[in-house]
Design a protein around this motif. Structure first.
Motif, PDB file in Angstrom:
ATOM      1  N   VAL A 201       0.847  -1.198   0.000  1.00 39.13           N
ATOM      2  CA  VAL A 201       0.000   0.000   0.000  1.00 39.13           C
ATOM      3  C   VAL A 201       0.882   1.246   0.000  1.00 39.13           C
ATOM      4  O   VAL A 201       0.563   2.263  -0.621  1.00 39.13           O
ATOM      5  CB  VAL A 201      -0.940  -0.005   1.218  1.00 39.13           C
ATOM      6  CG1 VAL A 201      -1.708   1.306   1.318  1.00 39.13           C
ATOM      7  CG2 VAL A 201      -1.913  -1.173   1.126  1.00 39.13           C
ATOM      8  N   GLY A 202       2.021   1.166   0.698  1.00 43.76           N
ATOM      9  CA  GLY A 202       2.946   2.288   0.734  1.00 43.76           C
ATOM     10  C   GLY A 202       3.543   2.618  -0.619  1.00 43.76           C
ATOM     11  O   GLY A 202       3.977   3.760  -0.854  1.00 43.76           O
ATOM     12  N   ASP A 203       3.593   1.638  -1.536  1.00 38.05           N
ATOM     13  CA  ASP A 203       4.081   1.905  -2.883  1.00 38.05           C
ATOM     14  C   ASP A 203       3.097   2.761  -3.676  1.00 38.05           C
ATOM     15  O   ASP A 203       3.480   3.455  -4.617  1.00 38.05           O
ATOM     16  CB  ASP A 203       4.323   0.591  -3.641  1.00 38.05           C
ATOM     17  CG  ASP A 203       5.392  -0.267  -2.985  1.00 38.05           C
ATOM     18  OD1 ASP A 203       6.273   0.298  -2.317  1.00 38.05           O
ATOM     19  OD2 ASP A 203       5.322  -1.508  -3.145  1.00 38.05           O
ATOM     20  N   GLU A 204       1.821   2.684  -3.299  1.00 39.88           N
ATOM     21  CA  GLU A 204       0.781   3.449  -3.986  1.00 39.88           C
ATOM     22  C   GLU A 204       0.499   4.779  -3.293  1.00 39.88           C
ATOM     23  O   GLU A 204       0.202   5.777  -3.948  1.00 39.88           O
ATOM     24  CB  GLU A 204      -0.493   2.608  -4.083  1.00 39.88           C
ATOM     25  CG  GLU A 204      -0.312   1.306  -4.856  1.00 39.88           C
ATOM     26  CD  GLU A 204      -1.574   0.477  -4.887  1.00 39.88           C
ATOM     27  OE1 GLU A 204      -2.519   0.870  -5.593  1.00 39.88           O
ATOM     28  OE2 GLU A 204      -1.614  -0.576  -4.203  1.00 39.88           O
ATOM     29  N   VAL A 205       0.561   4.764  -1.968  1.00 38.07           N
ATOM     30  CA  VAL A 205       0.353   5.990  -1.191  1.00 38.07           C
ATOM     31  C   VAL A 205       1.733   6.548  -0.849  1.00 38.07           C
ATOM     32  O   VAL A 205       2.237   6.386   0.258  1.00 38.07           O
ATOM     33  CB  VAL A 205      -0.466   5.715   0.084  1.00 38.07           C
ATOM     34  CG1 VAL A 205      -0.770   7.016   0.823  1.00 38.07           C
ATOM     35  CG2 VAL A 205      -1.772   5.002  -0.269  1.00 38.07           C
ATOM     36  N   LYS A 206       2.340   7.210  -1.798  1.00 36.32           N
ATOM     37  CA  LYS A 206       3.713   7.687  -1.617  1.00 36.32           C
ATOM     38  C   LYS A 206       3.762   8.940  -0.748  1.00 36.32           C
ATOM     39  O   LYS A 206       4.698   9.147   0.019  1.00 36.32           O
ATOM     40  CB  LYS A 206       4.368   7.953  -2.974  1.00 36.32           C
ATOM     41  CG  LYS A 206       4.528   6.690  -3.826  1.00 36.32           C
ATOM     42  CD  LYS A 206       5.240   6.995  -5.129  1.00 36.32           C
ATOM     43  CE  LYS A 206       5.359   5.747  -5.992  1.00 36.32           C
ATOM     44  NZ  LYS A 206       6.142   4.679  -5.333  1.00 36.32           N
ATOM     45  N   THR A 207       2.782   9.811  -0.894  1.00 33.87           N
ATOM     46  CA  THR A 207       2.690  11.009  -0.073  1.00 33.87           C
ATOM     47  C   THR A 207       1.244  11.179   0.372  1.00 33.87           C
ATOM     48  O   THR A 207       0.313  10.742  -0.318  1.00 33.87           O
ATOM     49  CB  THR A 207       3.129  12.268  -0.835  1.00 33.87           C
ATOM     50  OG1 THR A 207       2.276  12.456  -1.981  1.00 33.87           O
ATOM     51  CG2 THR A 207       4.581  12.146  -1.297  1.00 33.87           C
ATOM     52  N   CYS A 208       1.080  11.840   1.511  1.00 35.94           N
ATOM     53  CA  CYS A 208      -0.272  12.084   2.012  1.00 35.94           C
ATOM     54  C   CYS A 208      -0.205  13.272   2.968  1.00 35.94           C
ATOM     55  O   CYS A 208      -0.114  13.115   4.178  1.00 35.94           O
ATOM     56  CB  CYS A 208      -0.820  10.841   2.711  1.00 35.94           C
ATOM     57  SG  CYS A 208      -2.576  10.952   3.157  1.00 35.94           S
ATOM     58  N   ASP A 209      -0.234  14.476   2.392  1.00 35.99           N
ATOM     59  CA  ASP A 209      -0.208  15.702   3.190  1.00 35.99           C
ATOM     60  C   ASP A 209      -1.638  16.039   3.586  1.00 35.99           C
ATOM     61  O   ASP A 209      -2.431  16.516   2.760  1.00 35.99           O
ATOM     62  CB  ASP A 209       0.418  16.849   2.394  1.00 35.99           C
ATOM     63  CG  ASP A 209       1.876  16.559   2.033  1.00 35.99           C
ATOM     64  OD1 ASP A 209       2.565  15.940   2.863  1.00 35.99           O
ATOM     65  OD2 ASP A 209       2.296  16.934   0.919  1.00 35.99           O
ATOM     66  N   LEU A 210      -1.953  15.800   4.845  1.00 36.25           N
ATOM     67  CA  LEU A 210      -3.329  15.902   5.307  1.00 36.25           C
ATOM     68  C   LEU A 210      -3.895  17.315   5.174  1.00 36.25           C
ATOM     69  O   LEU A 210      -3.242  18.301   5.543  1.00 36.25           O
ATOM     70  CB  LEU A 210      -3.430  15.461   6.764  1.00 36.25           C
ATOM     71  CG  LEU A 210      -3.146  13.989   7.056  1.00 36.25           C
ATOM     72  CD1 LEU A 210      -3.312  13.717   8.548  1.00 36.25           C
ATOM     73  CD2 LEU A 210      -4.057  13.072   6.241  1.00 36.25           C
ATOM     74  N   GLN A 211      -5.118  17.381   4.660  1.00 43.04           N
ATOM     75  CA  GLN A 211      -5.884  18.620   4.618  1.00 43.04           C
ATOM     76  C   GLN A 211      -7.158  18.398   5.420  1.00 43.04           C
ATOM     77  O   GLN A 211      -7.915  17.467   5.139  1.00 43.04           O
ATOM     78  CB  GLN A 211      -6.230  19.000   3.176  1.00 43.04           C
ATOM     79  CG  GLN A 211      -5.009  19.181   2.285  1.00 43.04           C
ATOM     80  CD  GLN A 211      -5.401  19.463   0.853  1.00 43.04           C
ATOM     81  OE1 GLN A 211      -6.061  20.465   0.563  1.00 43.04           O
ATOM     82  NE2 GLN A 211      -5.014  18.582  -0.067  1.00 43.04           N
ATOM     83  N   GLU A 212      -7.380  19.238   6.405  1.00 37.79           N
ATOM     84  CA  GLU A 212      -8.528  19.086   7.296  1.00 37.79           C
ATOM     85  C   GLU A 212      -9.751  19.720   6.643  1.00 37.79           C
ATOM     86  O   GLU A 212     -10.001  20.916   6.745  1.00 37.79           O
ATOM     87  CB  GLU A 212      -8.238  19.766   8.642  1.00 37.79           C
ATOM     88  CG  GLU A 212      -9.335  19.615   9.678  1.00 37.79           C
ATOM     89  CD  GLU A 212      -9.240  18.324  10.473  1.00 37.79           C
ATOM     90  OE1 GLU A 212     -10.264  17.908  11.056  1.00 37.79           O
ATOM     91  OE2 GLU A 212      -8.143  17.745  10.520  1.00 37.79           O
ATOM     92  N   GLU A 213     -10.517  18.913   5.918  1.00 40.71           N
ATOM     93  CA  GLU A 213     -11.736  19.404   5.285  1.00 40.71           C
ATOM     94  C   GLU A 213     -12.585  18.225   4.823  1.00 40.71           C
ATOM     95  O   GLU A 213     -12.132  17.078   4.804  1.00 40.71           O
ATOM     96  CB  GLU A 213     -11.415  20.312   4.103  1.00 40.71           C
ATOM     97  CG  GLU A 213     -10.598  19.673   2.999  1.00 40.71           C
ATOM     98  CD  GLU A 213     -10.300  20.650   1.866  1.00 40.71           C
ATOM     99  OE1 GLU A 213     -11.132  20.743   0.938  1.00 40.71           O
ATOM    100  OE2 GLU A 213      -9.251  21.315   1.925  1.00 40.71           O
ATOM    101  N   ALA A 214     -13.828  18.531   4.469  1.00 38.69           N
ATOM    102  CA  ALA A 214     -14.727  17.480   4.015  1.00 38.69           C
ATOM    103  C   ALA A 214     -14.183  16.814   2.757  1.00 38.69           C
ATOM    104  O   ALA A 214     -13.517  17.454   1.938  1.00 38.69           O
ATOM    105  CB  ALA A 214     -16.112  18.073   3.731  1.00 38.69           C
ATOM    106  N   TRP A 215     -14.469  15.514   2.619  1.00 36.18           N
ATOM    107  CA  TRP A 215     -13.982  14.798   1.453  1.00 36.18           C
ATOM    108  C   TRP A 215     -14.624  15.345   0.176  1.00 36.18           C
ATOM    109  O   TRP A 215     -15.816  15.699   0.161  1.00 36.18           O
ATOM    110  CB  TRP A 215     -14.311  13.320   1.576  1.00 36.18           C
ATOM    111  CG  TRP A 215     -13.487  12.604   2.611  1.00 36.18           C
ATOM    112  CD1 TRP A 215     -12.587  13.154   3.475  1.00 36.18           C
ATOM    113  CD2 TRP A 215     -13.505  11.217   2.879  1.00 36.18           C
ATOM    114  NE1 TRP A 215     -12.037  12.185   4.269  1.00 36.18           N
ATOM    115  CE2 TRP A 215     -12.574  10.989   3.926  1.00 36.18           C
ATOM    116  CE3 TRP A 215     -14.202  10.134   2.347  1.00 36.18           C
ATOM    117  CZ2 TRP A 215     -12.345   9.716   4.445  1.00 36.18           C
ATOM    118  CZ3 TRP A 215     -13.979   8.871   2.854  1.00 36.18           C
ATOM    119  CH2 TRP A 215     -13.046   8.661   3.888  1.00 36.18           C
ATOM    120  N   PRO A 216     -13.878  15.381  -0.931  1.00 39.03           N
ATOM    121  CA  PRO A 216     -14.459  15.837  -2.198  1.00 39.03           C
ATOM    122  C   PRO A 216     -15.439  14.809  -2.745  1.00 39.03           C
ATOM    123  O   PRO A 216     -15.406  13.634  -2.381  1.00 39.03           O
ATOM    124  CB  PRO A 216     -13.233  15.975  -3.105  1.00 39.03           C
ATOM    125  CG  PRO A 216     -12.222  15.021  -2.526  1.00 39.03           C
ATOM    126  CD  PRO A 216     -12.441  15.047  -1.044  1.00 39.03           C
TER     127      PRO A 216
END
Length: 229
Positions: free
Chosen positions: A124-139
């Motif tokens: 899963v880490g190969d696919e989720v390389k970065t994940c800079d969290l944004q605090e807001e409702a999901w698109p």
């Protein structure tokens, strides 16, 4: 060393309006501390990873706990990742190998194999390389807008979003996953514990966390590429 780290994090997470963690601190020192906050957080996270300590809710905010989770995932560090799995509640992994979802209960991340090519959870880490969290409702999402070749995930906005768990708690995957009554009761007992839900739009993967006994735990992970069934 551990007490020093925890003391620092306690100071870092002081409520608004608190101006010092000791009587000798000046406003200038506090300004310098805030300016160096990002660097110090990275140092604390690295110390947690080096010593195999998972931050708990009392000493580290969710964003920092998630950063440690993602780093351990990408480093294939089973020892740390297993500390995000509660020994009683475990981790429920949701996949969709066919028309219906499949849910697997995991207590040791080393034992789990994904339906896709029998791969480990660490891929899963190969696919989720970065994940800079944004605090807001999901698109919002629409299959008609999805085009992986053009880098279009189908979401109205790209990124990594953290929000409340209500959408996932109402999704009902467990009702269609051919689970036993006992397993469904176990899932429904775990669902209220979820407090923070993370969406990675590039993969559509979801990670659902809750604080159990003061420590952030990964309770559910949804590894489904939409519109592919």
């Amino acid at each position: 060393m551990r007490s020093t780290i925890f003391t620092f994090m306690a100071c870092l997470l002081l409520v608004p309006g608190t101006t010092s963690c000791g009587s000798g601190d000046s406003e200038q020192n506090m300004a310098e501390q805030r300016a160096n906050e990002h660097q110090r957080l990275e140092e604390v996270q690295e110390e947690h990873l080096r010593r195999g300590i998972v931050p708990n809710q009392d000493t580290m905010a969710f964003a920092q706990a998630f950063s440690v989770f993602l780093t351990s995932l990408q480093a294939s560090d089973a020892n740390i990742l297993n500390q995000f799995i509660h020994p009683d509640h475990g981790l429920w992994v949701i996949e969709q190998p066919g028309a219906m979802p499949k849910m697997t209960h995991v207590t040791d991340i080393n034992d789990f194999k994904r339906e896709f090519q029998n791969r480990s959870f660490f891929t899963v880490g190969d696919e989720v390389k970065t994940c800079d969290l944004q605090e807001e409702a999901w698109p919002s999402f629409d299959c008609a807008d999805m085009d992986y070749d053009q880098g279009q995930s189908g979401y109205s906005k790209e990124g990594c979003f953290v929000s409340g768990p209500s959408k996932f708690q109402q999704s009902g995957y467990w009702d269609y996953a051919s689970l036993s009554d006992t397993e469904i009761r176990q899932i429904k007992a775990t669902l209220p514990l979820v407090q923070r839900s993370v969406l990675h739009t590039a993969t559509s993967f979801e990670f659902h966390f809750g604080p159990v006994h003061g420590q952030w735990r990964l309770l559910f992970a949804k590894l489904i590429h939409p519109c592919s069934a």
